[in-house]
Design an enzyme around this catalytic site. Sequence first.
Site, short mmCIF file in Angstrom:
data_model
loop_
_atom_site.label_atom_id
_atom_site.label_comp_id
_atom_site.label_asym_id
_atom_site.label_seq_id
_atom_site.Cartn_x
_atom_site.Cartn_y
_atom_site.Cartn_z
N HIS A 62 20.35 8.23 95.14
CA HIS A 62 20.63 9.28 96.13
C HIS A 62 21.58 10.28 95.49
O HIS A 62 22.79 10.17 95.61
CB HIS A 62 21.26 8.66 97.39
CG HIS A 62 21.44 9.63 98.51
ND1 HIS A 62 21.45 9.23 99.83
CD2 HIS A 62 21.60 10.96 98.54
CE1 HIS A 62 21.63 10.29 100.61
NE2 HIS A 62 21.73 11.35 99.84
N GLU B 12 16.36 9.53 97.30
CA GLU B 12 16.79 9.89 98.65
C GLU B 12 17.61 11.18 98.59
O GLU B 12 18.29 11.44 97.60
CB GLU B 12 17.69 8.81 99.24
CG GLU B 12 17.08 7.45 99.38
CD GLU B 12 18.06 6.45 99.94
OE1 GLU B 12 17.61 5.39 100.40
OE2 GLU B 12 19.29 6.71 99.91
N HIS C 296 20.17 0.17 105.00
CA HIS C 296 21.55 0.41 105.36
C HIS C 296 22.18 -0.85 105.94
O HIS C 296 21.81 -1.31 107.02
CB HIS C 296 21.74 1.57 106.34
CG HIS C 296 23.09 2.23 106.18
ND1 HIS C 296 23.28 3.37 105.44
CD2 HIS C 296 24.32 1.87 106.63
CE1 HIS C 296 24.56 3.69 105.45
NE2 HIS C 296 25.22 2.80 106.16
#
Length: 238
Positions: free
Chosen positions: A44, A71, A191
């Site tokens: 990310h 991401e 997550h």
Amino acid sequence: MITNLSVNINKVATLRNARGENTPDVEQVAVDCEAFGADGITVHPRPDERHIRHDDVLKLRPLVKTEFNIEGYPSDDFLDLVLKTKPEQVTLVPDAPDQLTSCAGWNVKANAEFLTGIVDRLREAGIRTSIFVDTDEDNIRAAAACGADRVELYTKPYADMYPTDPDAAVAPYVAASAAAHKVGLGVNAGHDLNLQNLAFFHRSVPYLNEVSIGHALISDALYLGLSETIRRYKEALK
């Protein structure tokens, strides 16, 4: 169905950046994760490059032999990067530039025109697109209408409730995954999934294509070692 494990290596880059040198070596860790059984590598890259840098993404692209998942918020810079590297998957998140970590999914209906344009550009480049969402089923159907291939379910609410009421914690995700499957979307999740809550989530949620796990997995590796940690996460997905 088989659920793949994508290892998010952002925290490895955070540790490296603390000293400004190249220890630990992010590229070598990605290669090792695959050798130890990971089905994919997730990064990310954020605008401030506080962990994964744009240069890391370019260097990782030829090394990752499984699935490369990038991401990020679809800014112009981010889109330039992913169109240059052409990962197997791009996960679109609604994070602000200075956000510590992802903390909510897209309001897809409110951003439908914007997201549809992004998805169209990525599809033209041959890149699978996943939209980061909460468990609201109308929102999931809106993601399908945007042309996305998958949704990634934001699982922090599940992780928070799991210790006290696992059945209630997972119920919205069971329904959300079924709703996504009904409209032709693949299902990812990520997550705060960890070795305590992952196996139950996996047993309970149907149609789960992939989980993306970073913080907990890298933290566990400090005690267990990276190879043993990945083995245990893969075991939780059987």
